[in-house]
Design an enzyme around this catalytic site. Structure first.
Site, PDB file in Angstrom:
ATOM      1  N   TYR A   1      12.519 -11.969 -12.966  1.00 52.50           N
ATOM      2  CA  TYR A   1      12.496 -12.588 -11.600  1.00 52.50           C
ATOM      3  C   TYR A   1      13.908 -13.179 -11.106  1.00 52.50           C
ATOM      4  CZ  TYR A   1      11.027 -16.378  -8.139  1.00 52.50           C
ATOM      5  OH  TYR A   1      11.001 -17.106  -7.231  1.00 52.50           O
TER       6      TYR A   1
HETATM    7  N1  LIG Z   1       7.628 -22.309  -4.616  1.00 52.87           N
HETATM    8  C1  LIG Z   1       8.892 -22.287  -5.215  1.00 52.87           C
HETATM    9  O1  LIG Z   1       9.123 -23.301  -5.713  1.00 52.87           O
HETATM   10  C2  LIG Z   1       9.713 -21.127  -4.831  1.00 52.87           C
HETATM   11  C3  LIG Z   1      11.158 -21.284  -5.671  1.00 52.87           C
HETATM   12  C4  LIG Z   1      11.814 -20.420  -5.430  1.00 52.87           C
HETATM   13  C5  LIG Z   1      11.622 -19.259  -4.624  1.00 52.87           C
HETATM   14  N2  LIG Z   1      10.318 -19.077  -4.068  1.00 52.87           N
HETATM   15  C6  LIG Z   1      10.131 -17.737  -3.505  1.00 52.87           C
HETATM   16  O2  LIG Z   1       9.496 -18.033  -2.579  1.00 52.87           O
HETATM   17  C7  LIG Z   1       8.375 -17.119  -1.875  1.00 52.87           C
HETATM   18  C8  LIG Z   1       7.127 -17.661  -1.559  1.00 52.87           C
HETATM   19  O3  LIG Z   1       6.756 -18.169  -2.801  1.00 52.87           O
HETATM   20  P1  LIG Z   1       5.355 -19.385  -2.917  1.00 52.87           P
HETATM   21  O4  LIG Z   1       5.850 -20.282  -3.842  1.00 52.87           O
HETATM   22  O5  LIG Z   1       4.673 -19.500  -1.595  1.00 52.87           O
HETATM   23  O6  LIG Z   1       4.308 -18.195  -3.526  1.00 52.87           O
HETATM   24  P2  LIG Z   1       2.926 -18.155  -3.757  1.00 52.87           P
HETATM   25  O7  LIG Z   1       2.208 -19.190  -3.309  1.00 52.87           O
HETATM   26  O8  LIG Z   1       2.493 -17.525  -4.977  1.00 52.87           O
HETATM   27  O9  LIG Z   1       2.485 -17.178  -2.697  1.00 52.87           O
HETATM   28  C9  LIG Z   1       2.881 -15.738  -2.816  1.00 52.87           C
HETATM   29  C10 LIG Z   1       2.535 -14.887  -1.563  1.00 52.87           C
HETATM   30  O10 LIG Z   1       2.906 -13.572  -1.819  1.00 52.87           O
HETATM   31  C11 LIG Z   1       1.531 -12.689  -1.545  1.00 52.87           C
HETATM   32  N3  LIG Z   1       1.749 -11.508  -2.562  1.00 52.87           N
HETATM   33  C12 LIG Z   1       1.978 -11.836  -4.132  1.00 52.87           C
HETATM   34  N4  LIG Z   1       1.601 -10.416  -4.692  1.00 52.87           N
HETATM   35  C13 LIG Z   1       1.494  -9.464  -3.385  1.00 52.87           C
HETATM   36  C14 LIG Z   1       1.528  -8.165  -3.604  1.00 52.87           C
HETATM   37  N5  LIG Z   1       1.176  -7.481  -4.649  1.00 52.87           N
HETATM   38  N6  LIG Z   1       1.210  -7.609  -2.373  1.00 52.87           N
HETATM   39  C15 LIG Z   1       1.427  -8.454  -1.087  1.00 52.87           C
HETATM   40  N7  LIG Z   1       1.293  -9.858  -1.156  1.00 52.87           N
HETATM   41  C16 LIG Z   1       1.604 -10.429  -2.440  1.00 52.87           C
HETATM   42  C17 LIG Z   1       0.617 -13.516  -1.819  1.00 52.87           C
HETATM   43  O11 LIG Z   1      -0.416 -13.343  -1.557  1.00 52.87           O
HETATM   44  P3  LIG Z   1      -1.971 -12.605  -1.894  1.00 52.87           P
HETATM   45  O12 LIG Z   1      -2.032 -13.098  -3.176  1.00 52.87           O
HETATM   46  O13 LIG Z   1      -2.842 -12.870  -0.967  1.00 52.87           O
HETATM   47  O14 LIG Z   1      -1.442 -11.239  -2.030  1.00 52.87           O
HETATM   48  C18 LIG Z   1       0.980 -15.052  -1.349  1.00 52.87           C
HETATM   49  O15 LIG Z   1       0.754 -15.017  -0.019  1.00 52.87           O
HETATM   50  C19 LIG Z   1       8.421 -16.110  -3.223  1.00 52.87           C
HETATM   51  O16 LIG Z   1       9.419 -14.826  -2.575  1.00 52.87           O
HETATM   52  C20 LIG Z   1       8.978 -16.797  -4.137  1.00 52.87           C
HETATM   53  O17 LIG Z   1       9.759 -16.068  -5.189  1.00 52.87           O
HETATM   54  C21 LIG Z   1       9.504 -20.111  -4.454  1.00 52.87           C
END
Ligand SMILES: NC(=O)c1ccc[n+]([C@@H]2O[C@H](COP(=O)([O-])OP(=O)(O)OC[C@H]3O[C@@H](n4cnc5c(N)ncnc54)[C@H](OP(=O)(O)O)[C@@H]3O)[C@@H](O)[C@H]2O)c1
Length: 283
Positions: free
Chosen positions: A159
Site C-alpha cells: 500500500y
Molecule cells: N481512511 C483513512 O484513514 C485513509 C488514510 C490515508 C489514505 N486513505 C485513502 O483514501 C481513499 C479512500 O479511503 P476510505 O478510507 O474512504 O476507504 P473505504 O471506506 O474502504 O472505501 C474505499 C472505496 O473504494 C471502492 N473500491 C474498493 N475496491 C474497489 C474496486 N476493486 N473497484 C472499484 N472500487 C473499489 C469502495 O467501493 P466498493 O466496495 O463499492 O467497490 C469504496 O467506495 C483511499 O485511496 C485510501 O487509500 C484513507
C-alpha cells in the site's frame, strides 16, 4: 467560472470509491460546486443510495458500477462516462485501500491486487481520460495518496509503495501537461476519522480515534481547494503537515519511532490478528 475551470456548471466530475467512506464526502463537496458528478465503486446498492442522498440535496448526479481491479474495467468506465456526458473535466482517483494483513502472510497475488487498486488503476484511468482532456485543453486529475510510506506505517508495505508511487506519478503528470491545460494534484492523507478504512479499523478493534486523526470532511474540502487553487500537493493531517512530511523524509527513522511512541504498532498488531483470524477458514 472561466473556460478552463474543471468544476462547476457544465462540467463533469468522475469520482472513484464514491460508494462509501471518504469518497462519499468528496462527491458531496464536489457536487456543491455545480456540474454533473458521476459516482463509481463496485456496490450498485451503495452507489444508488449515495446518488439518491446527493440528488435529494439538489446535486446533479449519476452512478456507474465497476470493479476497477478487473482488466479493462477502468478504460471501459472512462469511455462510458465520456459517451454519456461528452467528456470528463475532473477525475478524482479516490478508490483504494489496504487489507492490513502481513506482507509475507498474503499471497503475492493478494499483494499485487493492492498495488493494482492503489496505483495501476489511477494510472490507467488517468491515461484513459487524458486524451479527451487534452483535446478540450481542460482537465484536472486529483489523486488520493497517503502518508503510509513516509511514516513507515506498520504492515502497509505494498500500500505504501503504491501511494508513494502515486505522488511521483502526479508530480510528473502535472509538470508535463499543465501548459497544455491539464493539471494534476495529489492529496496526501494521514489517519482519517469519521468514516473510511481508518475509522472501520478502530471500530473493529473497539478503539477510540486519537488526536492524530483528521475528520474526513477535511479531505473533501482539500479536494475542492486543490482544484479551485490548482494546488500541486496538499497534506491532510494535524499540525504543520507539509513540514512534518519533509522532516520524516529527512529523518527516515522518525516515523517508526513515532509509530512506536503513539502505540500504532501495538494497535496494528491487534488489528492484523483480528484480520488473520477472519481470513482463516472455519475449523
Ligand atoms: N481512511 C483513512 O484513514 C485513509 C488514510 C490515508 C489514505 N486513505 C485513502 O483514501 C481513499 C479512500 O479511503 P476510505 O478510507 O474512504 O476507504 P473505504 O471506506 O474502504 O472505501 C474505499 C472505496 O473504494 C471502492 N473500491 C474498493 N475496491 C474497489 C474496486 N476493486 N473497484 C472499484 N472500487 C473499489 C469502495 O467501493 P466498493 O466496495 O463499492 O467497490 C469504496 O467506495 C483511499 O485511496 C485510501 O487509500 C484513507
Amino acid at each position: 467560472m472561466n473556460s478552463s475551470s474543471t468544476l462547476g456548471p457544465g462540467r463533469t466530475a468522475l469520482i472513484t470509491g464514491a460508494s462509501r467512506g471518504i469518497g462519499v464526502l468528496i462527491a458531496r463537496e464536489v457536487a456543491k460546486e455545480g456540474g454533473h458528478v458521476v459516482l463509481t465503486g463496485r456496490s450498485s446498492a451503495d452507489l444508488r443510495a449515495v446518488a439518491s442522498e446527493l440528488a435529494a440535496s439538489g446535486a446533479d448526479v449519476s452512478w456507474l458500477s465497476a470493479d476497477l481491479a478487473e482488466p479493462g474495467a477502468a478504460e471501459a468506465l472512462a469511455g462510458e462516462v465520456e459517451r454519456q456526458h461528452g467528456g470528463i473535466d475532473l477525475l478524482v482517483n479516490n478508490a483504494g485501500g489496504d487489507p492490513l494483513r502481513e506482507f509475507h502472510v498474503m499471497t503475492i497475488e493478494e499483494n499485487l491486487r493492492t498495488l493494482r487498486l492503489n496505483l495501476v488503476v489511477p494510472v490507467t484511468l488517468s491515461h484513459a481520460v487524458l486524451g479527451g482532456m487534452l483535446s478540450r485543453r481542460r482537465g484536472q486529475i486529483v489523486n488520493i495518496s497517503a502518508m503510509a510510506g513516509r511514516v513507515s506505517f506498520p504492515y502497509t508495505e505494498v500500500y505504501a509503495a503504491a501511494k508513494d508511487g502515486l505522488i511521483g506519478f502526479t508530480r510528473v503528470l502535472r509538470s508535463d501537461y499543465r501548459a497544455r491545460g491539464v493539471s494534476a494534484s495529489v492529496i496526501i492523507l494521514g489517519a482519517i476519522r469519521g468514516t473510511g478504512q481508518g475509522q472501520r479499523m478502530l471500530d473493529e478493534a473497539g478503539m477510540k480515534a486519537s488526536g492524530f486523526m483528521t475528520p474526513a470532511e477535511s479531505v473533501a474540502r482539500a479536494v475542492v481547494k486543490a482544484v479551485r487553487k490548482d494546488k500541486a500537493e496538499l497534506v491532510v493531517m494535524p499540525g504543520p503537515a507539509r513540514l512534518l512530511r519533509a522532516v520524516m523524509d529527512y529523518f527516515p527513522g522518525l516515523g517508526p519511532a513515532m509509530n512506536r511512541a503513539a502505540g500504532a504498532n501495538a494497535s496494528m498488531q491487534k488489528i492484523i490478528e483480528l484480520r488473520e483470524a477472519k481470513a482463516q477458514p472455519a475449523a
